[in-house]
Structure formats: C-alpha cells, structure tokens
Design a protein around this motif. Structure first.
Motif, PDB file in Angstrom:
ATOM      1  N   ALA A  34       0.824  -1.212   0.000  1.00 40.95           N
ATOM      2  CA  ALA A  34       0.000   0.000   0.000  1.00 40.95           C
ATOM      3  C   ALA A  34       0.856   1.258   0.000  1.00 40.95           C
ATOM      4  CB  ALA A  34      -0.923  -0.006   1.217  1.00 40.95           C
ATOM      5  N   LEU A  35       2.114   1.145  -0.443  1.00 42.47           N
ATOM      6  CA  LEU A  35       3.043   2.271  -0.362  1.00 42.47           C
ATOM      7  C   LEU A  35       2.567   3.507  -1.122  1.00 42.47           C
ATOM      8  CD1 LEU A  35       5.692   3.346   0.719  1.00 42.47           C
ATOM      9  CD2 LEU A  35       6.863   2.310  -1.232  1.00 42.47           C
ATOM     10  N   PRO A  36       2.045   3.386  -2.352  1.00 41.21           N
ATOM     11  CA  PRO A  36       1.587   4.613  -3.045  1.00 41.21           C
ATOM     12  C   PRO A  36       0.545   5.386  -2.249  1.00 41.21           C
ATOM     13  CG  PRO A  36       1.745   2.795  -4.592  1.00 41.21           C
ATOM     14  CD  PRO A  36       1.940   2.204  -3.227  1.00 41.21           C
ATOM     15  N   ALA A  37      -0.453   4.672  -1.719  1.00 38.60           N
ATOM     16  CA  ALA A  37      -1.497   5.343  -0.934  1.00 38.60           C
ATOM     17  C   ALA A  37      -0.923   5.927   0.346  1.00 38.60           C
ATOM     18  CB  ALA A  37      -2.631   4.367  -0.618  1.00 38.60           C
ATOM     19  N   TYR A  38       0.016   5.212   0.964  1.00 36.55           N
ATOM     20  CA  TYR A  38       0.653   5.688   2.196  1.00 36.55           C
ATOM     21  C   TYR A  38       1.431   6.973   1.941  1.00 36.55           C
ATOM     22  CZ  TYR A  38       3.962   5.691   6.142  1.00 36.55           C
ATOM     23  OH  TYR A  38       4.726   6.040   7.222  1.00 36.55           O
ATOM     24  N   LEU A  39       2.141   7.017   0.822  1.00 24.73           N
ATOM     25  CA  LEU A  39       2.916   8.218   0.493  1.00 24.73           C
ATOM     26  C   LEU A  39       2.005   9.405   0.222  1.00 24.73           C
ATOM     27  CD1 LEU A  39       5.655   6.639  -1.794  1.00 24.73           C
ATOM     28  CD2 LEU A  39       5.968   7.564   0.497  1.00 24.73           C
ATOM     29  N   ARG A  40       0.922   9.174  -0.512  1.00 24.37           N
ATOM     30  CA  ARG A  40      -0.018  10.279  -0.793  1.00 24.37           C
ATOM     31  C   ARG A  40      -0.629  10.805   0.496  1.00 24.37           C
ATOM     32  NH1 ARG A  40      -1.514   6.961  -5.079  1.00 24.37           N
ATOM     33  NH2 ARG A  40      -3.356   6.227  -3.970  1.00 24.37           N
ATOM     34  N   LYS A  41      -1.035   9.892   1.381  1.00 21.38           N
ATOM     35  CA  LYS A  41      -1.637  10.316   2.641  1.00 21.38           C
ATOM     36  C   LYS A  41      -0.625  11.079   3.488  1.00 21.38           C
ATOM     37  CE  LYS A  41      -4.054   8.649   6.750  1.00 21.38           C
ATOM     38  NZ  LYS A  41      -4.563   7.478   7.498  1.00 21.38           N
ATOM     39  N   SER A  42       0.627  10.607   3.520  1.00 20.92           N
ATOM     40  CA  SER A  42       1.663  11.300   4.285  1.00 20.92           C
ATOM     41  C   SER A  42       1.853  12.717   3.776  1.00 20.92           C
ATOM     42  CB  SER A  42       2.987  10.527   4.202  1.00 20.92           C
ATOM     43  OG  SER A  42       2.869   9.255   4.796  1.00 20.92           O
ATOM     44  N   ALA A  43       1.883  12.871   2.450  1.00 15.29           N
ATOM     45  CA  ALA A  43       2.063  14.201   1.867  1.00 15.29           C
ATOM     46  C   ALA A  43       0.887  15.108   2.194  1.00 15.29           C
ATOM     47  CB  ALA A  43       2.241  14.081   0.361  1.00 15.29           C
ATOM     48  N   MET A  44      -0.325  14.564   2.153  1.00 13.39           N
ATOM     49  CA  MET A  44      -1.510  15.372   2.476  1.00 13.39           C
ATOM     50  C   MET A  44      -1.494  15.809   3.939  1.00 13.39           C
ATOM     51  SD  MET A  44      -4.408  13.234   0.355  1.00 13.39           S
ATOM     52  CE  MET A  44      -5.757  14.236   0.978  1.00 13.39           C
ATOM     53  N   ASN A  45      -1.109  14.886   4.840  1.00 12.64           N
ATOM     54  CA  ASN A  45      -1.032  15.236   6.257  1.00 12.64           C
ATOM     55  C   ASN A  45       0.017  16.317   6.501  1.00 12.64           C
ATOM     56  OD1 ASN A  45      -2.971  13.337   6.862  1.00 12.64           O
ATOM     57  ND2 ASN A  45      -1.519  11.760   7.456  1.00 12.64           N
ATOM     58  N   THR A  65      11.826   2.625  -4.027  1.00 14.27           N
ATOM     59  CA  THR A  65      11.613   3.088  -5.401  1.00 14.27           C
ATOM     60  C   THR A  65      11.583   4.614  -5.369  1.00 14.27           C
ATOM     61  OG1 THR A  65      10.241   1.142  -5.794  1.00 14.27           O
ATOM     62  CG2 THR A  65      10.158   2.895  -7.445  1.00 14.27           C
ATOM     63  N   PRO A  66      12.735   5.268  -5.598  1.00 17.45           N
ATOM     64  CA  PRO A  66      12.763   6.737  -5.521  1.00 17.45           C
ATOM     65  C   PRO A  66      11.752   7.407  -6.439  1.00 17.45           C
ATOM     66  CG  PRO A  66      14.993   5.861  -5.612  1.00 17.45           C
ATOM     67  CD  PRO A  66      14.068   4.706  -5.863  1.00 17.45           C
ATOM     68  N   ASP A  67      11.505   6.802  -7.610  1.00 12.16           N
ATOM     69  CA  ASP A  67      10.544   7.404  -8.541  1.00 12.16           C
ATOM     70  C   ASP A  67       9.152   7.473  -7.923  1.00 12.16           C
ATOM     71  OD1 ASP A  67      12.532   7.693 -10.355  1.00 12.16           O
ATOM     72  OD2 ASP A  67      11.962   5.978 -11.596  1.00 12.16           O
ATOM     73  N   LEU A  68       8.820   6.488  -7.085  1.00  9.88           N
ATOM     74  CA  LEU A  68       7.498   6.482  -6.461  1.00  9.88           C
ATOM     75  C   LEU A  68       7.361   7.642  -5.488  1.00  9.88           C
ATOM     76  CD1 LEU A  68       4.872   4.884  -6.399  1.00  9.88           C
ATOM     77  CD2 LEU A  68       5.811   3.537  -4.519  1.00  9.88           C
ATOM     78  N   ALA A  70       8.976  10.474  -5.726  1.00 11.07           N
ATOM     79  CA  ALA A  70       8.886  11.682  -6.546  1.00 11.07           C
ATOM     80  C   ALA A  70       7.494  11.848  -7.145  1.00 11.07           C
ATOM     81  CB  ALA A  70       9.935  11.628  -7.658  1.00 11.07           C
ATOM     82  N   GLU A  71       6.858  10.749  -7.503  1.00 13.55           N
ATOM     83  CA  GLU A  71       5.542  10.818  -8.151  1.00 13.55           C
ATOM     84  C   GLU A  71       4.407  11.055  -7.158  1.00 13.55           C
ATOM     85  OE1 GLU A  71       5.250   7.121 -10.129  1.00 13.55           O
ATOM     86  OE2 GLU A  71       6.815   7.571 -11.615  1.00 13.55           O
ATOM     87  N   GLN A  72       4.515  10.480  -5.949  1.00 15.53           N
ATOM     88  CA  GLN A  72       3.389  10.512  -5.015  1.00 15.53           C
ATOM     89  C   GLN A  72       3.484  11.640  -3.984  1.00 15.53           C
ATOM     90  OE1 GLN A  72       0.851   8.671  -5.579  1.00 15.53           O
ATOM     91  NE2 GLN A  72       1.795   7.335  -7.103  1.00 15.53           N
ATOM     92  N   VAL A  73       4.708  11.989  -3.585  1.00 15.07           N
ATOM     93  CA  VAL A  73       4.860  12.952  -2.492  1.00 15.07           C
ATOM     94  C   VAL A  73       4.982  14.375  -3.009  1.00 15.07           C
ATOM     95  CG1 VAL A  73       6.296  13.659  -0.535  1.00 15.07           C
ATOM     96  CG2 VAL A  73       5.907  11.226  -0.987  1.00 15.07           C
ATOM     97  N   TRP A  74       5.942  14.607  -3.891  1.00 14.19           N
ATOM     98  CA  TRP A  74       6.253  15.985  -4.243  1.00 14.19           C
ATOM     99  C   TRP A  74       5.152  16.702  -5.020  1.00 14.19           C
ATOM    100  CZ3 TRP A  74       9.898  16.238  -0.940  1.00 14.19           C
ATOM    101  CH2 TRP A  74      10.557  17.457  -0.748  1.00 14.19           C
ATOM    102  N   PRO A  75       4.445  16.051  -5.938  1.00  9.10           N
ATOM    103  CA  PRO A  75       3.344  16.770  -6.603  1.00  9.10           C
ATOM    104  C   PRO A  75       2.280  17.244  -5.621  1.00  9.10           C
ATOM    105  CG  PRO A  75       3.943  14.824  -7.850  1.00  9.10           C
ATOM    106  CD  PRO A  75       4.687  14.738  -6.552  1.00  9.10           C
TER     107      PRO A  75
END
Length: 340
Positions: A34-45, A65-68, A70-75
């Motif tokens: 569930a890493l993509p969803a976890y990263l998005r939620k972390s960025a939103m928090n 996966t550094p690309d993940l 970059a794709e999920q957190v920074w945007p």
C-alpha cells in the motif's frame, strides 16, 4: 510525521514561525503493498500541518523506489507551492538513484538540498570519497546544500561534542555548506528507567553539547552549528513502523522541558485497570520552579489536569506527545534565540 507531531506543529507554528525549520521524516510502513497510498496520505497530512513553512523532508524509510516518492509525495506538496519551502534530503550512504532523485527534486523546487550525515555511519576513511561522489552527482542541480549532522541518541555531553567534531572534520571540506545543523536527542525511548509515580529530571544532553560547541565557535574555535533536536521524543521514534508488531508497552508519560532538563513522568501502564496517575504527575510538573504558566496550550492543559478542572482527562499517548512537542518547540525556539 505522526499525528501527535503534526498536530503539535500546527498548534505552535504561529509562535515559532521564523525561528524553527522542521526536519520531517516519513516513518516506515508495515504494508509495502500500500506504499503509493501511504505516500499520498503522508504528503496530504504534511501539507495540512506544515503549510508554507521552510524545512526538510526525509523519506529514507520509503525509498525502495525513488521514482514512487517523486511521483506521489512531491506533486501533492508542490500543488500548493509547498515544494520550494521543503527541501529533499539525501545522504552519502544512500543509493545513487535516490541521490539523483533528491537532486532533481531540489532543482525543480529551487529551495536547496539537505545532506544528512549520521554519526553512526561515519567512517573517516570512506566519508570524503562518499561525499565527493554524492556531490558530483548533485552538481550543478542543487548548488544550495545544507549539512545535517545527526548524532542520534546522545547520553554524555563530552561524547556528543567529540562525535560532532569528528563528523565535521570528515565532511567540512566536501562542500561550501549553506548551513550546518547539529541534530541529537536524549529523551528516553522507554519508561523502563523511570520510577513509577514520579517525575524524573533527565539532562538535555543535546542542548548542553550544542551550547558548548556554540560557545567555542563564538571564540573562533570550531564550527558554528545551528541547533537541532528530536523535540520531546527519542530519535528512534523516526525509524519505527507506523503500526509496530507487537505494539510497545505504553505508560502514562507527561513531559516538560526546562532550561537544562526534561521532566518525564511515569504513570500507569496503558490498557490496565489501574487508576490514572496523570493528575499527581501533572501536579509535580506544575509545581516546578521553571514551569511557564500559560505559555502555550500545553501549560494550560497541564495546569487544568493538575487541579482537575474542566473535565480534563488523562489523555493518551498521542495527547502526551502533542503537548510535549507544543511546549518544547515554543520554549526551545526562544531559548536558542537567547543563546545564539
């Protein structure tokens, strides 16, 4: 980046707005699928708590996966102009792919890059080469580089000072560092060394070590470090999974920061049917000569708890962490300013 820490920073940010720059660390997760969803939620928090506050963001625990990242957190962060305020973090021990990804993010955001050097990783023979390789990969994408010297857990002042100087000697010539930040923490990991029903004073080793280094720097003898700590938590907290298995033993643990000590209480074990000891522990803290009455929400919470006003409950681990961070950040920001 846990709820208590995020909530505390949101609470205290107006008080310390121009005095503090946080280093946020995304904790590891026990659910890699569930890493993509976890990263998005972390960025939103983080977005909601940090706002446009400058600082650093270290994702070392989720960088398979550094690309993940970059794709999920920074945007998510950059969508509200947060990207330029937060700087990505890398380090000499990390994979070249992560170093390049961090440099790319730093170049896109324009705020610079943090290079975190942990004392536990220090190999004086290898560090200059590793840093040279790292900086060769980064240049010229990230010319503004901050050095984060991370001592981790510190227990003895002289050892902390010696460790900081060892790291500095090994890395000082590697780059024209924009700033050098000293990080360390002496808050206890568990309640095992604390006496139940009592409030124990524990020396703030990271503060005493920084003060010694700072005084030497003022006399022209040694590097000038910006002060950093792990607030009212043990450094290991940043490295623990979000849902540890098995869960740790938790005791009631109110905490308070004075000029040179942490005051740490130990009450009942969480989950037992024993009566709460939080009121008597709060009474002891509030009675301390260095208690700053009405300074922040945390002091008001402790005062109400000590006298049983307003239906103030004993809270839970997240409450104790939030209130501990709140009083600590507000106090230390002023303490550093006065002792710079």
């Amino acid at each position: 980046m846990r709820r208590g820490s995020l909530s505390a920073f949101r609470t205290v940010k107006p008080v310390i707005d121009e005095q503090t720059q946080p280093l946020w660390v995304v904790p590891p997760t026990n659910a890699p699928e569930a890493l993509p969803a976890y990263l998005r939620k972390s960025a939103m928090n983080l977005n909601g708590a940090n706002g446009l506050h400058p600082g650093w963001l270290d994702t070392r625990h989720v960088e398979a996966t550094p690309d993940l990242v970059a794709e999920q957190v920074w945007p998510q962060l950059s969508a509200t102009l947060l990207g330029p305020a937060l700087r990505p973090v890398t380090g000499p021990e990390r994979a070249p792919a992560q170093q390049l990804a961090a440099a790319g993010l730093a170049a896109d955001a324009g705020g610079g890059l943090g290079v975190r050097v942990r004392a536990q990783d220090l190999d004086e023979a290898q560090m200059p080469r590793l840093l040279s390789e790292l900086l060769a990969r980064l240049s010229p994408a990230a010319p503004d580089v901050d050095l984060l010297v991370d001592l981790g857990e510190v227990t003895v002042v002289r050892e902390a000072v010696t460790s900081a100087l060892r790291v500095w000697v090994a890395v000082r010539g590697a780059a024209n560092w924009r700033r050098a930040v000293l990080l360390g923490g002496s808050f206890p990991w568990s309640a095992d060394g604390l006496k139940q029903r009592e409030v124990t004073p524990l020396l703030r080793v990271e503060w005493m070590a920084w003060r010694e280094l700072n005084e030497a720097a003022g006399n022209g003898d040694g590097p000038h470090f910006t002060f950093g700590d792990y607030s009212a938590l043990h450094p290991r907290t940043c490295d623990e999974p979000t849902n540890p298995v098995p869960p740790p033993r938790v005791y009631e643990k109110p905490r308070y920061t004075t000029a040179e000590y942490f005051l740490v209480g130990k009450g009942r074990r969480w989950g037992t049917k024993d009566p709460s000891l939080m009121r008597s522990l709060a009474e002891t803290i509030v009675a301390d000569a260095e208690f700053r009455e009405d300074a922040t929400e945390a002091e008001r919470w402790l005062s109400a708890l000590a006298v049983g006003q307003g239906g103030t409950g004993s809270g839970n681990a997240e409450t104790w962490v939030k209130q501990g961070h709140t009083q600590h950040l507000a106090f230390v920001a002023g303490q550093v300013r006065g002792g710079r």
